[in-house]
Write an enzyme that holds these catalytic residues in place. Structure first.
Site, PDB file in Angstrom:
ATOM      1  N   LYS A  48       0.806  -1.219   0.000  1.00 14.26           N
ATOM      2  CA  LYS A  48       0.000   0.000   0.000  1.00 14.26           C
ATOM      3  C   LYS A  48       0.842   1.273   0.000  1.00 14.26           C
ATOM      4  CE  LYS A  48      -3.953  -2.020  -0.226  1.00 14.26           C
ATOM      5  NZ  LYS A  48      -4.821  -1.878  -1.403  1.00 14.26           N
TER       6      LYS A  48
HETATM    7  N1  PMP Z   1      -3.444  -8.180   1.309  1.00 16.15           N
HETATM    8  C1  PMP Z   1      -3.559  -7.236   2.251  1.00 16.15           C
HETATM    9  C2  PMP Z   1      -3.014  -7.518   3.607  1.00 16.15           C
HETATM   10  C3  PMP Z   1      -4.183  -6.018   1.959  1.00 16.15           C
HETATM   11  O1  PMP Z   1      -4.279  -5.069   2.928  1.00 16.15           O
HETATM   12  C4  PMP Z   1      -4.702  -5.815   0.665  1.00 16.15           C
HETATM   13  C5  PMP Z   1      -5.404  -4.531   0.366  1.00 16.15           C
HETATM   14  N2  PMP Z   1      -6.778  -4.478   0.664  1.00 16.15           N
HETATM   15  C6  PMP Z   1      -4.585  -6.838  -0.288  1.00 16.15           C
HETATM   16  C7  PMP Z   1      -3.942  -7.991   0.067  1.00 16.15           C
HETATM   17  C8  PMP Z   1      -5.150  -6.739  -1.670  1.00 16.15           C
HETATM   18  O2  PMP Z   1      -4.542  -5.760  -2.459  1.00 16.15           O
HETATM   19  P1  PMP Z   1      -5.424  -4.894  -3.432  1.00 16.15           P
HETATM   20  O3  PMP Z   1      -6.282  -4.004  -2.585  1.00 16.15           O
HETATM   21  O4  PMP Z   1      -4.442  -4.122  -4.245  1.00 16.15           O
HETATM   22  O5  PMP Z   1      -6.271  -5.808  -4.252  1.00 16.15           O
END
Ligand code: PMP
Length: 344
Positions: A48
């Protein structure tokens, strides 16, 4: 003359360029070659950081943010931490409207990173003025020159990964990647990375990991949001009960669902076997790989990249707590004592 010092100008210089690490023991029984893109190497310990830095930079380029502006988001998770970190360095105020379900540890961590945290009641509907969505929207409307990151509905989330994660994986594999397996939450990671990789080689297979209790897989297959698919699950950051704008379903070849229990055990297995201390969704992605292997998705020549989104330290009171695992019943069906599970 000052001595030349080898230093980064600030912590944000360390975002991205995360390592690709070969998976050895855990992947040994599987057909093919497996490599993990370990996003915990970002300074905020998750993928993130990339979207926080990218979206804030873009808002600066567009002249929306100026010195002292406010950045608003609705998460107590990784995105909140990353926005708080970028805000400190760039001199913005960070406001996070979070659910009262968020743990005290998470709220304390965000406050330690300078964020102003509004704790909003969890059990009200999304359109209730007290909900964290509505509080964030109201603060955004009331605060001149503020931005609302809104990661599930912000296409810049996809763009961030198109510009960074995709090119990094292409270059780290010298274009030899055959499969990408990644979690889908907002969908930003898989969509942006996949779009870049498919432009380079349309034959690369892109597989999204979804949770039981989430609508993404069914929506991908039918084009319809089936509310019967929605029920509570424990894993955080994966799957969704709505269709996010930040997911580009066209670049994803298929979705596969994993359970909370399998994902938790597999995360612990990655930590124990590879020495990479990963979060819950990294377990989900590796569990998906095991299932795909059973389905015959891979061959001996496959070069499979999996994305491990964050660090295990954020899950000490969950998957890395034997007590928690026991309370969920995650040891029951496996007929193993909790204490045995963490022994070598
Ligand atoms: N794993 C974790 C621990 C996350 O915080 C997120 C984000 N929501 C994701 C996977 C998935 O990533 P994305 O939001 O880019 O699909």
């Amino acid at each position: 003359m000052e001595d030349k010092i080898n230093a980064y100008s600030d912590i944000l210089d360390l975002i991205g360029n995360t390592p690709l690490i070969r998976l050895n023991k855990i992947a040994a029984p599987l057909e093919g070659n497996f490599y993990a893109k370990v996003e915990a190497f970002n300074p905020g310990h998750s993928s993130k950081d990339r979207i926080a830095a990218y979206i804030i930079d873009e808002a600066e380029r567009q002249g929306i943010l100026t010195e002292g502006s406010t950045i608003i988001e609705t998460t107590s998770g990784n995105t909140g931490f990353s926005i708080a970190m970028v805000s400190i360095i760039k001199g913005y105020e960070c406001i996070l409207a979070v659910s009262s379900k968020s743990s005290k540890d998470k709220i304390d961590m965000l406050r330690s990173m300078g964020a102003k945290v509004y704790v909003c009641p969890a059990h009200v509907s999304a359109d209730d003025p007290r909900s964290y969505y509505q509080v964030a929207k109201r603060l955004h409307e009331e605060t001149k020159g503020s931005i609302y990151i809104n990661q599930y509905f912000n296409r810049l989330n996809i763009e961030a990964h198109y510009q960074s994660t995709g090119p990094e994986i292409w270059s780290q594999t010298n274009g030899n990647i055959t499969h990408l397996v990644a979690c889908s939450g907002t969908g930003g990671t898989i969509s942006g990375t996949a779009r870049y990789l498919k432009e380079k080689n349309p034959d690369i297979r892109i597989i999204g990991v979804d949770a039981h209790g989430s609508v993404l897989k069914k929506y991908h297959e039918t084009g319809e949001l089936d509310t019967n698919e929605i029920y509570p699950y424990r894993i955080e950051g994966l799957g969704k009960n709505l269709i996010p704008d930040a997911t580009d379903f066209e670049v994803i070849d298929k979705f596969i669902k994993v359970t909370d229990e399998d994902s938790a055990h597999t995360a612990r297995e990655i930590s124990r076997t590879e020495g990479i201390f990963v979060g819950y969704t990294s377990g989900a992605v590796m569990q998906a790989v095991k299932q795909l292997n059973e389905e015959g998705e891979f061959s001996v020549d496959s070069k499979v990249v999996v994305i491990f989104p964050d660090h295990g330290s954020r899950y000490m009171s969950k998957i890395y707590s034997d007590q928690w695992m026991n309370d969920q019943g995650f040891f029951d069906s496996r007929n193993i004592e909790a204490s045995q599970k963490i022994q070598f």
